[in-house]
Design a protein around this motif. Structure first.
Motif, PDB file in Angstrom:
ATOM      1  N   GLU A 171     -21.785  32.878 -37.430  1.00 55.61           N
ATOM      2  CA  GLU A 171     -20.398  33.166 -37.043  1.00 55.61           C
ATOM      3  C   GLU A 171     -20.301  34.452 -36.235  1.00 55.61           C
ATOM      4  O   GLU A 171     -19.559  34.526 -35.258  1.00 55.61           O
ATOM      5  N   GLY A 172     -21.057  35.466 -36.629  1.00 57.61           N
ATOM      6  CA  GLY A 172     -21.065  36.716 -35.871  1.00 57.61           C
ATOM      7  C   GLY A 172     -21.680  36.537 -34.499  1.00 57.61           C
ATOM      8  O   GLY A 172     -21.181  37.071 -33.501  1.00 57.61           O
ATOM      9  N   SER A 173     -22.759  35.773 -34.426  1.00 59.64           N
ATOM     10  CA  SER A 173     -23.437  35.552 -33.150  1.00 59.64           C
ATOM     11  C   SER A 173     -22.524  34.880 -32.142  1.00 59.64           C
ATOM     12  O   SER A 173     -22.534  35.200 -30.954  1.00 59.64           O
ATOM     13  N   ARG A 174     -21.702  33.962 -32.614  1.00 59.94           N
ATOM     14  CA  ARG A 174     -20.797  33.229 -31.715  1.00 59.94           C
ATOM     15  C   ARG A 174     -19.743  34.120 -31.079  1.00 59.94           C
ATOM     16  O   ARG A 174     -19.110  33.727 -30.108  1.00 59.94           O
ATOM     17  N   THR A 175     -19.559  35.323 -31.613  1.00 60.47           N
ATOM     18  CA  THR A 175     -18.598  36.265 -31.022  1.00 60.47           C
ATOM     19  C   THR A 175     -19.253  37.190 -29.999  1.00 60.47           C
ATOM     20  O   THR A 175     -18.552  37.934 -29.318  1.00 60.47           O
ATOM     21  N   PRO A 233     -20.739  38.543 -26.623  1.00 62.43           N
ATOM     22  CA  PRO A 233     -20.337  38.184 -25.257  1.00 62.43           C
ATOM     23  C   PRO A 233     -21.368  37.351 -24.488  1.00 62.43           C
ATOM     24  O   PRO A 233     -20.997  36.569 -23.622  1.00 62.43           O
ATOM     25  N   GLN A 234     -22.650  37.487 -24.802  1.00 62.46           N
ATOM     26  CA  GLN A 234     -23.675  36.754 -24.061  1.00 62.46           C
ATOM     27  C   GLN A 234     -24.263  35.579 -24.843  1.00 62.46           C
ATOM     28  O   GLN A 234     -25.206  34.946 -24.394  1.00 62.46           O
ATOM     29  N   CYS A 235     -23.684  35.280 -26.008  1.00 60.66           N
ATOM     30  CA  CYS A 235     -24.136  34.135 -26.793  1.00 60.66           C
ATOM     31  C   CYS A 235     -23.290  32.925 -26.401  1.00 60.66           C
ATOM     32  O   CYS A 235     -22.077  32.916 -26.576  1.00 60.66           O
ATOM     33  N   LEU A 236     -23.938  31.917 -25.840  1.00 60.43           N
ATOM     34  CA  LEU A 236     -23.235  30.717 -25.399  1.00 60.43           C
ATOM     35  C   LEU A 236     -23.113  29.678 -26.509  1.00 60.43           C
ATOM     36  O   LEU A 236     -22.193  28.860 -26.505  1.00 60.43           O
ATOM     37  N   GLN A 237     -24.062  29.710 -27.463  1.00 68.27           N
ATOM     38  CA  GLN A 237     -24.046  28.726 -28.537  1.00 68.27           C
ATOM     39  C   GLN A 237     -24.968  29.188 -29.652  1.00 68.27           C
ATOM     40  O   GLN A 237     -26.023  29.773 -29.400  1.00 68.27           O
ATOM     41  N   PHE A 238     -24.573  28.917 -30.887  1.00 69.75           N
ATOM     42  CA  PHE A 238     -25.420  29.208 -32.051  1.00 69.75           C
ATOM     43  C   PHE A 238     -25.128  28.132 -33.088  1.00 69.75           C
ATOM     44  O   PHE A 238     -24.068  28.117 -33.700  1.00 69.75           O
ATOM     45  N   ASP A 239     -26.069  27.202 -33.257  1.00 73.20           N
ATOM     46  CA  ASP A 239     -25.894  26.099 -34.201  1.00 73.20           C
ATOM     47  C   ASP A 239     -26.954  26.190 -35.286  1.00 73.20           C
ATOM     48  O   ASP A 239     -28.103  26.557 -35.020  1.00 73.20           O
ATOM     49  N   VAL A 240     -26.567  25.828 -36.498  1.00 70.38           N
ATOM     50  CA  VAL A 240     -27.493  25.736 -37.619  1.00 70.38           C
ATOM     51  C   VAL A 240     -27.553  24.264 -38.018  1.00 70.38           C
ATOM     52  O   VAL A 240     -26.521  23.652 -38.294  1.00 70.38           O
ATOM     53  N   LEU A 241     -28.758  23.714 -38.019  1.00 65.72           N
ATOM     54  CA  LEU A 241     -28.959  22.296 -38.290  1.00 65.72           C
ATOM     55  C   LEU A 241     -29.846  22.131 -39.521  1.00 65.72           C
ATOM     56  O   LEU A 241     -30.819  22.860 -39.681  1.00 65.72           O
ATOM     57  N   GLU A 242     -29.496  21.176 -40.362  1.00 65.73           N
ATOM     58  CA  GLU A 242     -30.264  20.915 -41.582  1.00 65.73           C
ATOM     59  C   GLU A 242     -31.071  19.630 -41.415  1.00 65.73           C
ATOM     60  O   GLU A 242     -30.552  18.616 -40.941  1.00 65.73           O
ATOM     61  N   ASP A 243     -32.317  19.663 -41.824  1.00 65.98           N
ATOM     62  CA  ASP A 243     -33.194  18.493 -41.785  1.00 65.98           C
ATOM     63  C   ASP A 243     -32.662  17.424 -42.747  1.00 65.98           C
ATOM     64  O   ASP A 243     -32.365  17.726 -43.896  1.00 65.98           O
ATOM     65  N   LYS A 244     -32.557  16.198 -42.277  1.00 71.95           N
ATOM     66  CA  LYS A 244     -32.028  15.112 -43.117  1.00 71.95           C
ATOM     67  C   LYS A 244     -32.969  14.740 -44.259  1.00 71.95           C
ATOM     68  O   LYS A 244     -32.528  14.280 -45.301  1.00 71.95           O
ATOM     69  N   SER A 245     -34.264  14.913 -44.059  1.00 75.38           N
ATOM     70  CA  SER A 245     -35.226  14.500 -45.089  1.00 75.38           C
ATOM     71  C   SER A 245     -35.640  15.634 -46.022  1.00 75.38           C
ATOM     72  O   SER A 245     -36.256  15.377 -47.052  1.00 75.38           O
ATOM     73  N   ASN A 246     -35.320  16.879 -45.665  1.00 78.46           N
ATOM     74  CA  ASN A 246     -35.690  18.016 -46.512  1.00 78.46           C
ATOM     75  C   ASN A 246     -34.575  19.057 -46.439  1.00 78.46           C
ATOM     76  O   ASN A 246     -34.450  19.764 -45.431  1.00 78.46           O
ATOM     77  N   SER A 275     -31.353  41.480 -22.437  1.00 82.29           N
ATOM     78  CA  SER A 275     -30.244  42.268 -22.989  1.00 82.29           C
ATOM     79  C   SER A 275     -29.466  41.496 -24.041  1.00 82.29           C
ATOM     80  O   SER A 275     -29.033  42.071 -25.043  1.00 82.29           O
ATOM     81  N   ALA A 276     -29.309  40.195 -23.871  1.00 80.52           N
ATOM     82  CA  ALA A 276     -28.562  39.403 -24.858  1.00 80.52           C
ATOM     83  C   ALA A 276     -29.293  39.362 -26.197  1.00 80.52           C
ATOM     84  O   ALA A 276     -28.678  39.495 -27.254  1.00 80.52           O
ATOM     85  N   ILE A 277     -30.609  39.191 -26.150  1.00 83.24           N
ATOM     86  CA  ILE A 277     -31.400  39.141 -27.381  1.00 83.24           C
ATOM     87  C   ILE A 277     -31.455  40.510 -28.045  1.00 83.24           C
ATOM     88  O   ILE A 277     -31.314  40.629 -29.266  1.00 83.24           O
ATOM     89  N   ASP A 278     -31.648  41.550 -27.249  1.00 85.81           N
ATOM     90  CA  ASP A 278     -31.656  42.908 -27.811  1.00 85.81           C
ATOM     91  C   ASP A 278     -30.320  43.211 -28.490  1.00 85.81           C
ATOM     92  O   ASP A 278     -30.286  43.764 -29.594  1.00 85.81           O
ATOM     93  N   PHE A 279     -29.235  42.852 -27.833  1.00 85.20           N
ATOM     94  CA  PHE A 279     -27.901  43.073 -28.397  1.00 85.20           C
ATOM     95  C   PHE A 279     -27.760  42.284 -29.702  1.00 85.20           C
ATOM     96  O   PHE A 279     -27.293  42.812 -30.719  1.00 85.20           O
ATOM     97  N   HIS A 280     -28.165  41.024 -29.684  1.00 83.97           N
ATOM     98  CA  HIS A 280     -28.059  40.158 -30.862  1.00 83.97           C
ATOM     99  C   HIS A 280     -28.792  40.763 -32.058  1.00 83.97           C
ATOM    100  O   HIS A 280     -28.252  40.836 -33.163  1.00 83.97           O
TER     101      HIS A 280
END
Length: 131
Positions: free
Chosen positions: A29-33, A35-48, A63-68
Motif C-alpha cells: 500500500e505504501g509503495s503504490r503511493t 511517485p515513480q511506482c507504477l504498480q505493486f501487486d502481491v500474488l499468492e500461489d494457488k497450490s501453496n 532512483s525509483a528503487i533507491d527511493f522505494h
C-alpha cells in the motif's frame, strides 16, 4: 525509457503467515503511493499458500528503487524478514518491453521494442514506395 520490473518470489514459514500478510500489506500500500511506482501487486500461489510473488513496476531502475528502499513501508518487509526469516527468495530484474500501464490502460513500448517497431514501420514504408 522502459519501465523497470522487479519480480520477487518468496516462500514464508507457515507459522508466520499472519505477520507476513500484515507486513506486505504495509509495503504494498505504501509503495503504490510512491511517485515513480507504477504498480505493486502481491500474488499468492494457488497450490501453496506460503508462496507469493511480488510484481513491482517502477519508472526506472535506479532512483525509483533507491527511493522505494528508503521508505518506512519497505522497512516493514525488511523487519519481517529479519525477525521471522523466510524459506526462500529470488529476485528478477526485468525491463518492460510491451507494458500496459495499470492506471491508464495504455501500452508503452520499451526502448528495444520501440526501435523494432520504428524499423518495421520504415521497412514497410520503403516497400510501399518501391511498388
Amino acid at each position: 525509457m522502459s519501465p523497470h520490473v522487479v519480480l520477487v518470489a518468496v516462500e514464508i514459514k507457515p507459522e508466520t503467515r499472519d505477520e507476513f500478510l500484515r507486513a506486505i500489506r504495509i509495503d504494498a500500500e505504501g509503495s503504490r503511493t510512491e511517485p515513480q511506482c507504477l504498480q505493486f501487486d502481491v500474488l499468492e500461489d494457488k497450490s501453496n499458500p506460503n508462496k507469493f510473488r511480488f510484481y513491482e513496476v517502477y519508472e526506472n531502475d535506479k532512483s525509483a528503487i533507491d527511493f522505494h528502499r528508503a521508505q518506512p513501508h519497505f522497512k516493514a518487509w525488511s523487519d519481517f524478514k529479519e525477525k521471522y526469516g523466510i524459506v526462500s527468495q529470488t529476485v528478477e530484474k526485468l525491463d518492460g518491453v510491451m507494458f500496459t500501464h495499470a492506471s491508464t490502460g495504455t501500452i508503452s513500448l520499451g526502448t528495444s521494442a520501440a526501435l523494432v517497431a520504428a524499423f518495421a514501420f520504415g521497412v514497410c514504408t520503403a516497400l510501399r514506395l518501391l511498388k
